[in-house]
Design an enzyme around this catalytic site. Structure first.
Site, PDB file in Angstrom:
ATOM      1  N   VAL A  17       0.839  -1.199   0.000  1.00 36.53           N
ATOM      2  CA  VAL A  17       0.000   0.000   0.000  1.00 36.53           C
ATOM      3  C   VAL A  17       0.879   1.256   0.000  1.00 36.53           C
ATOM      4  O   VAL A  17       0.633   2.214  -0.743  1.00 36.53           O
ATOM      5  CB  VAL A  17      -0.951   0.005   1.223  1.00 36.53           C
ATOM      6  CG1 VAL A  17      -1.772   1.281   1.283  1.00 36.53           C
ATOM      7  CG2 VAL A  17      -1.873  -1.219   1.187  1.00 36.53           C
ATOM      8  N   CYS A 128     -10.682  -2.557   3.144  1.00 36.99           N
ATOM      9  CA  CYS A 128     -10.810  -2.594   1.679  1.00 36.99           C
ATOM     10  C   CYS A 128     -12.171  -3.122   1.191  1.00 36.99           C
ATOM     11  O   CYS A 128     -12.766  -2.564   0.260  1.00 36.99           O
ATOM     12  CB  CYS A 128      -9.682  -3.406   1.069  1.00 36.99           C
ATOM     13  SG  CYS A 128      -9.206  -4.842   2.030  1.00 36.99           S
ATOM     14  N   HIS A 243     -10.646  -7.467  -4.979  1.00 35.49           N
ATOM     15  CA  HIS A 243     -11.677  -8.134  -4.190  1.00 35.49           C
ATOM     16  C   HIS A 243     -12.991  -8.108  -4.976  1.00 35.49           C
ATOM     17  O   HIS A 243     -13.353  -7.079  -5.560  1.00 35.49           O
ATOM     18  CB  HIS A 243     -11.929  -7.390  -2.873  1.00 35.49           C
ATOM     19  CG  HIS A 243     -10.827  -7.524  -1.860  1.00 35.49           C
ATOM     20  ND1 HIS A 243      -9.731  -8.351  -1.995  1.00 35.49           N
ATOM     21  CD2 HIS A 243     -10.672  -6.905  -0.657  1.00 35.49           C
ATOM     22  CE1 HIS A 243      -8.958  -8.248  -0.929  1.00 35.49           C
ATOM     23  NE2 HIS A 243      -9.498  -7.370  -0.112  1.00 35.49           N
TER      24      HIS A 243
HETATM   25  N1  NAP Z   1      -3.331  -4.874   1.480  1.00 36.47           N
HETATM   26  C1  NAP Z   1      -4.557  -4.361   1.464  1.00 36.47           C
HETATM   27  O1  NAP Z   1      -5.421  -4.672   0.597  1.00 36.47           O
HETATM   28  C2  NAP Z   1      -4.936  -3.354   2.487  1.00 36.47           C
HETATM   29  C3  NAP Z   1      -6.132  -2.706   2.351  1.00 36.47           C
HETATM   30  C4  NAP Z   1      -6.516  -1.792   3.321  1.00 36.47           C
HETATM   31  C5  NAP Z   1      -5.679  -1.573   4.388  1.00 36.47           C
HETATM   32  N2  NAP Z   1      -4.504  -2.230   4.508  1.00 36.47           N
HETATM   33  C6  NAP Z   1      -3.655  -1.954   5.661  1.00 36.47           C
HETATM   34  O2  NAP Z   1      -2.454  -1.290   5.261  1.00 36.47           O
HETATM   35  C7  NAP Z   1      -1.381  -1.734   6.071  1.00 36.47           C
HETATM   36  C8  NAP Z   1      -0.247  -2.262   5.215  1.00 36.47           C
HETATM   37  O3  NAP Z   1      -0.675  -3.264   4.333  1.00 36.47           O
HETATM   38  P1  NAP Z   1       0.308  -3.811   3.181  1.00 36.47           P
HETATM   39  O4  NAP Z   1      -0.477  -4.793   2.437  1.00 36.47           O
HETATM   40  O5  NAP Z   1       0.950  -2.674   2.480  1.00 36.47           O
HETATM   41  O6  NAP Z   1       1.413  -4.575   4.086  1.00 36.47           O
HETATM   42  P2  NAP Z   1       2.923  -4.942   3.715  1.00 36.47           P
HETATM   43  O7  NAP Z   1       3.123  -5.003   2.247  1.00 36.47           O
HETATM   44  O8  NAP Z   1       3.240  -6.138   4.528  1.00 36.47           O
HETATM   45  O9  NAP Z   1       3.775  -3.679   4.260  1.00 36.47           O
HETATM   46  C9  NAP Z   1       3.879  -3.359   5.622  1.00 36.47           C
HETATM   47  C10 NAP Z   1       4.649  -2.039   5.769  1.00 36.47           C
HETATM   48  O10 NAP Z   1       4.694  -1.686   7.158  1.00 36.47           O
HETATM   49  C11 NAP Z   1       6.054  -1.458   7.543  1.00 36.47           C
HETATM   50  N3  NAP Z   1       6.256  -1.791   8.948  1.00 36.47           N
HETATM   51  C12 NAP Z   1       6.079  -2.990   9.547  1.00 36.47           C
HETATM   52  N4  NAP Z   1       6.398  -2.900  10.864  1.00 36.47           N
HETATM   53  C13 NAP Z   1       6.776  -1.618  11.089  1.00 36.47           C
HETATM   54  C14 NAP Z   1       7.236  -0.898  12.230  1.00 36.47           C
HETATM   55  N5  NAP Z   1       7.356  -1.490  13.422  1.00 36.47           N
HETATM   56  N6  NAP Z   1       7.561   0.415  12.074  1.00 36.47           N
HETATM   57  C15 NAP Z   1       7.432   1.016  10.874  1.00 36.47           C
HETATM   58  N7  NAP Z   1       7.028   0.397   9.754  1.00 36.47           N
HETATM   59  C16 NAP Z   1       6.693  -0.913   9.863  1.00 36.47           C
HETATM   60  C17 NAP Z   1       6.833  -2.379   6.630  1.00 36.47           C
HETATM   61  O11 NAP Z   1       8.199  -1.983   6.616  1.00 36.47           O
HETATM   62  P3  NAP Z   1       9.398  -3.061   6.271  1.00 36.47           P
HETATM   63  O12 NAP Z   1       9.377  -3.238   4.773  1.00 36.47           O
HETATM   64  O13 NAP Z   1      10.599  -2.353   6.774  1.00 36.47           O
HETATM   65  O14 NAP Z   1       9.060  -4.322   7.007  1.00 36.47           O
HETATM   66  C18 NAP Z   1       6.116  -2.128   5.316  1.00 36.47           C
HETATM   67  O15 NAP Z   1       6.504  -0.875   4.785  1.00 36.47           O
HETATM   68  C19 NAP Z   1      -1.991  -2.734   7.056  1.00 36.47           C
HETATM   69  O16 NAP Z   1      -2.361  -2.012   8.225  1.00 36.47           O
HETATM   70  C20 NAP Z   1      -3.210  -3.219   6.362  1.00 36.47           C
HETATM   71  O17 NAP Z   1      -4.203  -3.678   7.258  1.00 36.47           O
HETATM   72  C21 NAP Z   1      -4.108  -3.106   3.561  1.00 36.47           C
END
Ligand code: NAP
Length: 347
Positions: A17, A128, A243
């Site tokens: 994201v 989402c 989705h």
């Molecule tokens: N995927 C979806 O469809 C979707 C939809 C709506 C909302 N969301 C929400 O958006 C968020 C991220 O989703 P994503 O799919 O992008 O996940 P992702 O690809 O796993 O990315 C997670 C991100 O968070 C960072 N992170 C993890 N732990 C951290 C910490 N302690 N301090 C600072 N940064 C940290 C990671 O950094 P590193 O690379 O350094 O680990 C990475 O940049 C979640 O809260 C999710 O619920 C996702």
């Protein structure tokens, strides 16, 4: 905003994201004078596309921002969003951490932008599956009211994070080459060539998943109507992005499929793809990479005179997350809600 634009933080900038939010801020020309990417300690110092270098979160590094877009999970938002607010920024958060808190607006740009005006620092981006559904439901709600929704979702693995995408690809590859798969880690069971009636997690004592509860609670909060009855089953399917949702909408007033189609054609952010005899309907593979919400298979429910069935599809990483977050930042700018709280940048 200083004369050259806002100072913007993107927290979770290396994730699915976060990467898209950086791209959309650039593509849509958000008035930023500086965009700073933050991620976990693992990524500090990493150079991203476009030359931005990832920073770590600390009391010093978070000073002087006008707006912070968060997509780094609930615990990071819980800890760091209030600190950004205290340092003068408005936070738009993608996690579920703040969504149901009473003083936190839960906003979809096409549906309830006016809720932004009452913010006290943190604004929540909905889940989402909820996001794409309410964009399509809002015009029907305004025209005929909604009494009850029965929802079945078909959710892509990218909704779980990067690790789940890798797991689907690894399992598919192994199975196609007649090899044993590794024990599942992202889900309770094999996701490749399967459908799991288990999107999200089960809290102790609850027979619905938290994803199903989010659909119910967030939909009522965004539409501002606690009386809507909602039944939801969220299913994880082996789709990478996009989705899909089968939604049965029981309205308060009569609403024909033809009128619903007209209303949806005029609705902001919605495209109607509804010629089933020509095999034209929304599909995840077409929605992936698009910012809109696609609706088709609009028809009368033969079992109820005031109910319609429809099929709603969107890119969960775009409209379901990154696009709406950037649209909210744009709306905050247009409504003069950014910058007033901002502290001077450190010298
Ligand atoms: N995927 C979806 O469809 C979707 C939809 C709506 C909302 N969301 C929400 O958006 C968020 C991220 O989703 P994503 O799919 O992008 O996940 P992702 O690809 O796993 O990315 C997670 C991100 O968070 C960072 N992170 C993890 N732990 C951290 C910490 N302690 N301090 C600072 N940064 C940290 C990671 O950094 P590193 O690379 O350094 O680990 C990475 O940049 C979640 O809260 C999710 O619920 C996702």
């Amino acid at each position: 905003m200083s004369s050259e634009g806002y100072r913007v933080a993107v927290v979770g900038a290396t994730g699915q994201v976060g990467t898209l939010m950086l791209e959309l801020l650039r593509e849509r020309g958000f008035p930023a004078r500086e965009v700073v990417p933050f991620a976990s300690e693992r990524s500090v110092g990493r150079e991203l596309e476009g030359g931005l270098v990832v920073r770590g979160l600390s009391e010093e590094s978070i000073q002087g921002f006008d707006v912070a877009l968060f997509s780094a999970g609930g615990s990071t938002s819980g800890e760091w969003a209030p600190r950004f607010v205290e340092a003068g920024a408005v936070v738009v958060d993608n996690s579920s951490r703040w969504r149901m808190q009473q003083d936190v607006p839960l906003v979809v740009s096409e549906v309830n932008a006016q809720a932004l005006d009452a913010h006290s620092g943190i604004i929540a981006n909905p889940n989402c599956s909820t996001m794409q559904m309410v964009v399509a439901l809002k015009p029907l709600y305004d025209a005929a009211g909604i009494e009850r929704l029965v929802i079945s979702t078909y959710q892509a693995v990218s909704g779980t994070g990067k690790a789940a995408v890798d797991e689907l690809l690894d399992q598919s590859h192994a199975l196609l080459h007649e090899r044993e798969i590794q024990p599942p880690a992202a889900y309770a069971h094999q996701i490749a060539f399967n459908a799991l009636p288990h999107a999200g997690g089960f809290a102790p004592g609850d027979d619905h998943t938290d994803e199903e509860r989010k659909l119910m609670n967030e939909t009522r909060k965004i539409l501002g109507d606690q009386s809507i009855a909602i039944s939801a089953t969220c299913v994880r399917v082996p789709v990478l992005t996009g989705h899909s949702e089968a939604v049965n909408v029981q309205t308060r007033e009569d609403l024909s499929p033809e009128r619903a189609r007209e209303l949806l054609r005029e609705a902001p952010g919605v495209s109607v793809l509804d010629e089933p005899e020509a095999a034209v309907y929304p599909m995840a593979v077409d929605a992936a990479g698009q910012d809109g919400v696609f609706v088709g298979r609009i028809r009368r429910d033969p079992g109820h005179e005031r109910a319609l069935d429809m099929w709603i599809v969107a890119d969960n990483l775009r409209k379901g997350a990154a696009t709406n977050a950037v649209q909210l930042a744009e709306l905050l700018h247009e409504r003069g809600l950014l910058g007033a709280r901002s502290m001077p940048s450190p010298a």
